[in-house]
Design a protein around this motif. Structure first.
Motif, PDB file in Angstrom:
ATOM      1  N   ILE A  86       0.838  -1.197   0.000  1.00  0.00           N
ATOM      2  CA  ILE A  86       0.000   0.000   0.000  1.00  0.00           C
ATOM      3  C   ILE A  86       0.876   1.250   0.000  1.00  0.00           C
ATOM      4  O   ILE A  86       0.649   2.201  -0.766  1.00  0.00           O
ATOM      5  CB  ILE A  86      -0.936   0.011   1.225  1.00  0.00           C
ATOM      6  N   ALA A  87       1.888   1.250   0.871  1.00  0.00           N
ATOM      7  CA  ALA A  87       2.807   2.390   0.936  1.00  0.00           C
ATOM      8  C   ALA A  87       3.568   2.552  -0.374  1.00  0.00           C
ATOM      9  O   ALA A  87       3.755   3.676  -0.873  1.00  0.00           O
ATOM     10  CB  ALA A  87       3.782   2.201   2.098  1.00  0.00           C
ATOM     11  N   HIS A  88       4.011   1.436  -0.947  1.00  0.00           N
ATOM     12  CA  HIS A  88       4.785   1.509  -2.181  1.00  0.00           C
ATOM     13  C   HIS A  88       3.932   1.995  -3.351  1.00  0.00           C
ATOM     14  O   HIS A  88       4.397   2.774  -4.188  1.00  0.00           O
ATOM     15  CB  HIS A  88       5.388   0.135  -2.490  1.00  0.00           C
ATOM     16  N   LEU A  89       2.675   1.560  -3.404  1.00  0.00           N
ATOM     17  CA  LEU A  89       1.791   2.027  -4.474  1.00  0.00           C
ATOM     18  C   LEU A  89       1.503   3.521  -4.345  1.00  0.00           C
ATOM     19  O   LEU A  89       1.381   4.228  -5.354  1.00  0.00           O
ATOM     20  CB  LEU A  89       0.488   1.228  -4.467  1.00  0.00           C
ATOM     21  N   ALA A  90       1.411   4.009  -3.109  1.00  0.00           N
ATOM     22  CA  ALA A  90       1.222   5.455  -2.901  1.00  0.00           C
ATOM     23  C   ALA A  90       2.437   6.220  -3.407  1.00  0.00           C
ATOM     24  O   ALA A  90       2.309   7.287  -4.031  1.00  0.00           O
ATOM     25  CB  ALA A  90       0.975   5.741  -1.426  1.00  0.00           C
ATOM     26  N   ALA A  91       3.631   5.685  -3.141  1.00  0.00           N
ATOM     27  CA  ALA A  91       4.852   6.332  -3.629  1.00  0.00           C
ATOM     28  C   ALA A  91       4.900   6.324  -5.152  1.00  0.00           C
ATOM     29  O   ALA A  91       5.319   7.310  -5.783  1.00  0.00           O
ATOM     30  CB  ALA A  91       6.082   5.617  -3.053  1.00  0.00           C
ATOM     31  N   VAL A  92       4.462   5.226  -5.763  1.00  0.00           N
ATOM     32  CA  VAL A  92       4.421   5.142  -7.225  1.00  0.00           C
ATOM     33  C   VAL A  92       3.450   6.175  -7.793  1.00  0.00           C
ATOM     34  O   VAL A  92       3.739   6.818  -8.804  1.00  0.00           O
ATOM     35  CB  VAL A  92       4.023   3.716  -7.667  1.00  0.00           C
ATOM     36  N   ASP A  93       2.314   6.358  -7.148  1.00  0.00           N
ATOM     37  CA  ASP A  93       1.354   7.367  -7.593  1.00  0.00           C
ATOM     38  C   ASP A  93       1.982   8.764  -7.587  1.00  0.00           C
ATOM     39  O   ASP A  93       1.804   9.544  -8.526  1.00  0.00           O
ATOM     40  CB  ASP A  93       0.114   7.358  -6.702  1.00  0.00           C
ATOM     41  N   ALA A  94       2.703   9.073  -6.505  1.00  0.00           N
ATOM     42  CA  ALA A  94       3.359  10.377  -6.418  1.00  0.00           C
ATOM     43  C   ALA A  94       4.429  10.522  -7.498  1.00  0.00           C
ATOM     44  O   ALA A  94       4.569  11.586  -8.124  1.00  0.00           O
ATOM     45  CB  ALA A  94       3.975  10.561  -5.031  1.00  0.00           C
ATOM     46  N   LEU A  95       5.176   9.445  -7.722  1.00  0.00           N
ATOM     47  CA  LEU A  95       6.245   9.469  -8.726  1.00  0.00           C
ATOM     48  C   LEU A  95       5.677   9.675 -10.129  1.00  0.00           C
ATOM     49  O   LEU A  95       6.189  10.499 -10.903  1.00  0.00           O
ATOM     50  CB  LEU A  95       7.029   8.162  -8.661  1.00  0.00           C
ATOM     51  N   THR A  96       4.619   8.972 -10.467  1.00  0.00           N
ATOM     52  CA  THR A  96       4.045   9.119 -11.807  1.00  0.00           C
ATOM     53  C   THR A  96       3.382  10.485 -11.985  1.00  0.00           C
ATOM     54  O   THR A  96       3.368  11.027 -13.094  1.00  0.00           O
ATOM     55  CB  THR A  96       3.027   7.993 -12.093  1.00  0.00           C
ATOM     56  N   HIS A  97       2.870  11.040 -10.903  1.00  0.00           N
ATOM     57  CA  HIS A  97       2.316  12.402 -10.983  1.00  0.00           C
ATOM     58  C   HIS A  97       3.419  13.399 -11.343  1.00  0.00           C
ATOM     59  O   HIS A  97       3.226  14.287 -12.198  1.00  0.00           O
ATOM     60  CB  HIS A  97       1.681  12.780  -9.650  1.00  0.00           C
ATOM     61  N   LEU A  98       4.586  13.252 -10.709  1.00  0.00           N
ATOM     62  CA  LEU A  98       5.718  14.115 -11.046  1.00  0.00           C
ATOM     63  C   LEU A  98       6.162  13.912 -12.489  1.00  0.00           C
ATOM     64  O   LEU A  98       6.481  14.876 -13.196  1.00  0.00           O
ATOM     65  CB  LEU A  98       6.893  13.820 -10.101  1.00  0.00           C
ATOM     66  N   LEU A  99       6.190  12.659 -12.922  1.00  0.00           N
ATOM     67  CA  LEU A  99       6.615  12.353 -14.287  1.00  0.00           C
ATOM     68  C   LEU A  99       5.657  12.961 -15.306  1.00  0.00           C
ATOM     69  O   LEU A  99       6.091  13.469 -16.351  1.00  0.00           O
ATOM     70  CB  LEU A  99       6.704  10.835 -14.457  1.00  0.00           C
ATOM     71  N   MET A 100       4.369  12.928 -15.018  1.00  0.00           N
ATOM     72  CA  MET A 100       3.390  13.554 -15.913  1.00  0.00           C
ATOM     73  C   MET A 100       3.656  15.045 -16.055  1.00  0.00           C
ATOM     74  O   MET A 100       3.521  15.610 -17.151  1.00  0.00           O
ATOM     75  CB  MET A 100       1.979  13.334 -15.371  1.00  0.00           C
ATOM     76  N   ASN A 101       4.037  15.692 -14.964  1.00  0.00           N
ATOM     77  CA  ASN A 101       4.315  17.130 -15.015  1.00  0.00           C
ATOM     78  C   ASN A 101       5.569  17.440 -15.828  1.00  0.00           C
ATOM     79  O   ASN A 101       5.689  18.524 -16.408  1.00  0.00           O
ATOM     80  CB  ASN A 101       4.486  17.678 -13.600  1.00  0.00           C
ATOM     81  N   LEU A 102       6.505  16.485 -15.869  1.00  0.00           N
ATOM     82  CA  LEU A 102       7.747  16.690 -16.624  1.00  0.00           C
ATOM     83  C   LEU A 102       7.535  16.506 -18.127  1.00  0.00           C
ATOM     84  O   LEU A 102       8.269  17.074 -18.926  1.00  0.00           O
ATOM     85  CB  LEU A 102       8.830  15.721 -16.127  1.00  0.00           C
ATOM     86  N   ARG A 103       6.563  15.689 -18.510  1.00  0.00           N
ATOM     87  CA  ARG A 103       6.337  15.391 -19.924  1.00  0.00           C
ATOM     88  C   ARG A 103       4.842  15.442 -20.261  1.00  0.00           C
ATOM     89  O   ARG A 103       4.245  14.423 -20.650  1.00  0.00           O
ATOM     90  CB  ARG A 103       6.894  14.008 -20.269  1.00  0.00           C
ATOM     91  N   PRO A 104       4.229  16.605 -20.113  1.00  0.00           N
ATOM     92  CA  PRO A 104       2.764  16.694 -20.276  1.00  0.00           C
ATOM     93  C   PRO A 104       2.260  16.251 -21.648  1.00  0.00           C
ATOM     94  O   PRO A 104       1.257  15.539 -21.740  1.00  0.00           O
ATOM     95  CB  PRO A 104       2.463  18.165 -20.001  1.00  0.00           C
ATOM     96  N   GLU A 105       2.953  16.652 -22.727  1.00  0.00           N
ATOM     97  CA  GLU A 105       2.471  16.312 -24.067  1.00  0.00           C
ATOM     98  C   GLU A 105       2.641  14.822 -24.342  1.00  0.00           C
ATOM     99  O   GLU A 105       1.728  14.153 -24.857  1.00  0.00           O
ATOM    100  CB  GLU A 105       3.215  17.150 -25.111  1.00  0.00           C
ATOM    101  N   ILE A 106       3.814  14.279 -24.021  1.00  0.00           N
ATOM    102  CA  ILE A 106       4.061  12.845 -24.232  1.00  0.00           C
ATOM    103  C   ILE A 106       3.088  12.032 -23.393  1.00  0.00           C
ATOM    104  O   ILE A 106       2.494  11.059 -23.863  1.00  0.00           O
ATOM    105  CB  ILE A 106       5.514  12.490 -23.866  1.00  0.00           C
ATOM    106  N   ALA A 107       2.928  12.425 -22.127  1.00  0.00           N
ATOM    107  CA  ALA A 107       2.046  11.687 -21.221  1.00  0.00           C
ATOM    108  C   ALA A 107       0.613  11.710 -21.717  1.00  0.00           C
ATOM    109  O   ALA A 107      -0.073  10.670 -21.725  1.00  0.00           O
ATOM    110  CB  ALA A 107       2.125  12.284 -19.821  1.00  0.00           C
ATOM    111  N   ARG A 108       0.133  12.866 -22.162  1.00  0.00           N
ATOM    112  CA  ARG A 108      -1.244  12.963 -22.629  1.00  0.00           C
ATOM    113  C   ARG A 108      -1.483  12.085 -23.852  1.00  0.00           C
ATOM    114  O   ARG A 108      -2.506  11.390 -23.943  1.00  0.00           O
ATOM    115  CB  ARG A 108      -1.572  14.436 -22.957  1.00  0.00           C
ATOM    116  N   ARG A 109      -0.525  12.067 -24.752  1.00  0.00           N
ATOM    117  CA  ARG A 109      -0.680  11.260 -25.961  1.00  0.00           C
ATOM    118  C   ARG A 109      -0.774   9.772 -25.625  1.00  0.00           C
ATOM    119  O   ARG A 109      -1.628   9.049 -26.146  1.00  0.00           O
ATOM    120  CB  ARG A 109       0.491  11.517 -26.917  1.00  0.00           C
TER     121      ARG A 109
END
Length: 290
Positions: free
Chosen positions: A253-276
């Protein structure tokens, strides 16, 4: 060579249960006498506010100076600051008696999961989280590895990263995983997940990646382990004590929460690629729905 970025909180967190999680995540870093002091703090809980430095030293069988040094190793300015943090944590009320086995199992599972999530804010270093997201953003290829119960988290990580446009390899076979890690380019990333940080196949895969010159990002529950020693960035999400034999399960549960936070940051770094790629993922999901 890249520097390890393990958890090193600069001050106390006010989250309920975060103090114990923070201490348990750092126990393996402490010397024997310091670990005895840390154990006294864990055993006393909120009752620590009634003890002096000398009291804690006597209970731990060590000197007062060791108590102060231990507090500083744990990220506090001294014993008084540690006492203030302990005072913020009200003792947990005893669970109501449960006669039905199913109800008892559910209550125990939810209790362990809450403890795991409470510990994340205290142990997960945001600097390491940011660095990990940046490494994944620029990686030409990512190898994701995890065994046992961590394998489920590894599958989730692999899917989430693919849905954000990363080139991901996540073989369930440990020999294939090690081969993939050994073939990573210098701009590649090995994302290794292990609750204990001591699973041999996962550690060996991470070492192969590091020998190839790739970045190793680790998601674990403890700040010091064989896996963290070979990692570029260490994401510590956990450190909770064994609760009804559910420590490893709750760590997911803790690790999945950390993954959620990590992917949220990654989306912010690559908004166009992520959206596509997220749109593509949504289309494929829709094709498989009734």
């Amino acid at each position: 060579m890249e520097q390890n970025s393990a958890t090193d909180p600069s001050g106390p967190s006010g989250s309920t249960g975060s103090l114990s999680a923070r201490i348990r995540a750092r126990l393996s870093e402490l010397r024997e006498t310091e670990a005895r002091v840390a154990q006294v703090v864990l055993d006393q809980g909120a009752a620590l506010v009634h003890l002096s430095v000398s009291d804690v030293a006597a209970l731990a069988g060590t000197a007062s100076s060791t108590v102060v040094r231990t507090c500083q190793r744990l990220g506090f300015r001294g014993f008084q600051e540690l006492k203030l943090e302990a005072a913020r944590q009200a003792p947990e009320p005893p669970p109501p008696p449960v006669d039905e086995p199913a109800a008892h199992a559910l209550a125990a599972t939810l209790h362990a999961s809450r403890d795991a999530l409470d510990g994340v804010a205290a142990t997960l270093d945001t600097g390491a989280l940011t660095a990990a997201a940046e490494a994944l953003h620029t990686a030409s290829r990512v190898v994701v590895v995890g065994a046992g119960l961590s394998g489920a988290v590894a599958l989730d990580v692999a899917y989430r990263l693919r849905a954000l446009g990363c080139q991901v390899d996540a073989s369930p076979d440990p020999l294939t995983a090690q081969l993939a890690a050994a073939q990573l380019p210098p701009d590649g990333v090995c994302f290794a997940i292990s609750h204990t940080g001591a699973t041999r196949t996962t550690v060996d895969t991470a070492r192969r990646a590091r020998q190839a010159g790739a970045t190793v990002v680790t998601l674990t529950s403890y700040a010091r382990s064989p896996l963290s020693e070979t990692s570029s960035q260490v994401l510590v999400a956990g450190g909770q004590d064994l609760v009804f034999g559910l420590e490893t399960s709750a760590s997911r549960i803790a690790h999945l929460a950390a993954v959620d936070a990590l992917t949220h940051l990654l989306m912010n770094l690559r908004p166009e690629i992520a959206r596509r790629h997220l749109d593509l993922s949504a289309d494929i999901t829709a094709d498989h729905a009734y």
